[in-house]
Write a protein that holds these residues in place. Structure first.
Motif, PDB file in Angstrom:
ATOM      1  N   ARG A  96      -4.693 -50.908  -8.099  1.00  0.00           N
ATOM      2  CA  ARG A  96      -5.650 -51.428  -7.110  1.00  0.00           C
ATOM      3  C   ARG A  96      -6.741 -50.388  -6.861  1.00  0.00           C
ATOM      4  NH1 ARG A  96      -2.783 -52.992  -1.751  1.00  0.00           N
ATOM      5  NH2 ARG A  96      -2.829 -50.733  -1.413  1.00  0.00           N
ATOM      6  N   PRO A 121      -8.134 -50.234   0.816  1.00  0.00           N
ATOM      7  CA  PRO A 121      -8.282 -51.103  -0.359  1.00  0.00           C
ATOM      8  C   PRO A 121      -9.682 -51.703  -0.454  1.00  0.00           C
ATOM      9  CG  PRO A 121      -6.201 -51.516   0.720  1.00  0.00           C
ATOM     10  CD  PRO A 121      -6.955 -50.604   1.634  1.00  0.00           C
ATOM     11  N   PRO A 153      -6.719 -56.941  -7.169  1.00  0.00           N
ATOM     12  CA  PRO A 153      -5.853 -55.972  -7.849  1.00  0.00           C
ATOM     13  C   PRO A 153      -5.899 -56.186  -9.362  1.00  0.00           C
ATOM     14  CG  PRO A 153      -4.724 -56.928  -5.972  1.00  0.00           C
ATOM     15  CD  PRO A 153      -5.985 -57.722  -6.148  1.00  0.00           C
TER      16      PRO A 153
END
Length: 485
Positions: free
Chosen positions: A81, A282, A288
């Motif tokens: 990720r 993130p 991802p």
């Protein structure tokens, strides 16, 4: 600093290497990664981080990262990720860098280095993908004394960051590690590893501890190591600086330092950041990364034979020494040339000798790469075969090779047109041998008493007498016959 003082401490070194991946376009947009274009000409709203733009991951960059990871014996994970690494700098237009943090592409690899005749395994902690920043330019402009200029062309260029374990214990080991890593990246076609253009960059983490201690010392990161020579010098300086501070009763500060090559020293840049200072989170605009087992195995199958395996095969199958194999596998192009010479009919040892003593020397003197050699593998194989079969002597072969290199003609053409073949008859060789024996009664007595080493003296004298035109095998046989009478 005295050797005794240096021996009191153990050095601990880890390297973080950034390799620019060989893709035509950037990692999250379609802009060119070409080096040397006009400043700020290879940019778009995405790599400039303009509001409302969305990154799109370059599949080729992921594939290149996988190639590197597999060649470095890493585990490529099914899921990884991207994250935002937040910091502010003039050449980072978004105010953050898209990188990988908690879930990198690959972890847990290793490579083996050769150091002082021994093999040592250096662990690799992780390999992750990220985008490069731009470039701040401090010199070369009309107002450089007042302003810093920024070129954003490099923003978004795909990088793989390869982080080693702290397994190196000397600058020499660090040098060997970086050299081996670069060779693997070049063989796999992952990066061109051009340090002058910034496509291979290295930061070093270094600390020292009393020999025998279990705990690591305080580490310092050294940046701006844009050559192999700078890496070794910077590490040597830092090691002595650390020991000097500790021996005087001081403490090492955890910080980032820059290597100043002109001054020959490292200089403080900033106190060392902790990971949480970057406020990683993130990347919300990217899904991802999923690597299927089929894709991973497809990439693994596409890997070429790596340098270590090639060296072992050259030694076992082609009969050359480990040293010769080390030289001839320095680059993929050089190894391919050597194999082509052998395939064209030359024995491995002969091909290795002629490449190292004649071809590489002349290429180096003329500033040419092996790919631009005026002597083709087949042409060199013909020359080696002429020498090995005794049709021309080694001394004549060197003259022929020089002519081949300058003219591009084949050995057979040069030997035929210039009458360079071995032309001395057996009877002429025998006459020369008898004359040499007659003039060297003392050495004859030594030979007859069992001193085999004197034999080479007689062969050399006969070759000199025949001006190097005699067949060496015939000379050996006839000299031994005359001496045995």
């Amino acid at each position: 600093m005295s050797p005794e003082m240096l021996a009191k401490y153990e050095v601990v070194i880890g390297l973080e290497v950034h390799a620019q991946l060989l893709t035509r376009t950037k990692i999250f947009c379609g802009c060119s990664t070409r080096f040397g274009d006009a400043p700020n000409s290879n940019v778009c709203p995405v790599c400039l981080g303009l509001p409302g733009t969305l990154p799109v991951l370059n599949k080729r960059a992921v594939e290149m990262g996988m190639r590197a990871a597999l060649a470095l014996n890493c585990t490529v994970h099914d899921h990884s990720r991207f994250a935002r690494k937040n910091y502010f700098y003039p050449d980072l237009p978004k105010g953050y860098q898209i990188s990988q943090y908690e879930l990198p592409l690959a972890t847990g690899g290793w490579i083996e280095i050769e150091h002082k005749g021994e093999t040592k395994r250096i662990g690799i902690t992780r390999l992750h993908l990220e985008e490069d920043a731009g470039k701040s330019l401090h010199d070369g402009f009309a107002q450089s004394d007042e302003k810093t200029y920024v070129d954003f062309n490099r923003c978004g260029t795909p990088l793989s960051e390869i982080v080693s374990e702290p397994d190196m214990r000397s600058p020499d080991e660090a040098y060997a590690y970086l050299t081996t890593l670069r060779q693997i990246l070049l063989y796999t076609g992952v990066s061109d590893c051009n340090m002058e253009e910034g496509s291979l960059r290295c930061d070093a983490n270094v600390s020292v501890r009393l020999r025998g201690a279990k705990e690591f010392g305080t580490k310092v990161e050294v940046k701006n190591l844009n050559s192999f020579r700078y890496l070794a010098r910077a590490l040597e300086f830092e090691i002595e600086r650390h020991i000097g501070v500790l021996e005087s009763g001081g403490r090492i500060s955890q910080e980032t330092r820059l290597w100043n090559q002109s001054a020959g020293r490292s200089e403080p840049m900033r106190s060392k950041e902790k990971a949480h200072d970057y406020r990683y989170f993130p990347e919300p605009d990217l899904l991802p990364v999923h690597v299927s087992s089929a894709w991973r195995e497809e990439v693994r199958r596409s890997l070429p034979e790596l340098p270590s395996a090639k060296r072992a095969r050259f030694v076992s199958a082609l009969g050359i020494t480990a040293y010769d194999a080390e030289v001839l596998t320095d680059t993929q192009a050089l190894a391919d040339y050597f194999e082509a010479v052998v395939k064209a009919g030359a024995p491995g040892k002969g091909a290795a000798n002629w490449m190292q003593t004649e071809l590489l020397r002349r290429l180096n003197d003329s500033g040419k790469e092996i790919s631009a050699s005026p002597v083709s593998p087949a042409a060199l194989a013909e020359l080696v075969s002429l020498v090995e079969s005794g049709k021309i002597t080694g001394a004549v072969g060197k003259k022929v090779f020089a002519a081949m290199f300058e003219s591009g003609r084949t050995a057979g053409e040069i030997v035929a047109t210039e009458g360079l073949g071995a032309q001395v008859s057996d009877s002429a060789i025998e006459q020369a041998a008898r004359e040499v024996v007659a003039k060297n009664a003392d050495n004859v007595a030594k030979f007859k008493s069992g001193n085999e080493g004197v034999f080479k003296f007689f062969v050399g004298q006969v070759m000199r007498a025949t001006k190097g035109q005699a067949n060496p095998q015939a000379v050996n046989e006839i000299v031994r016959k005359v001496l045995s009478e």
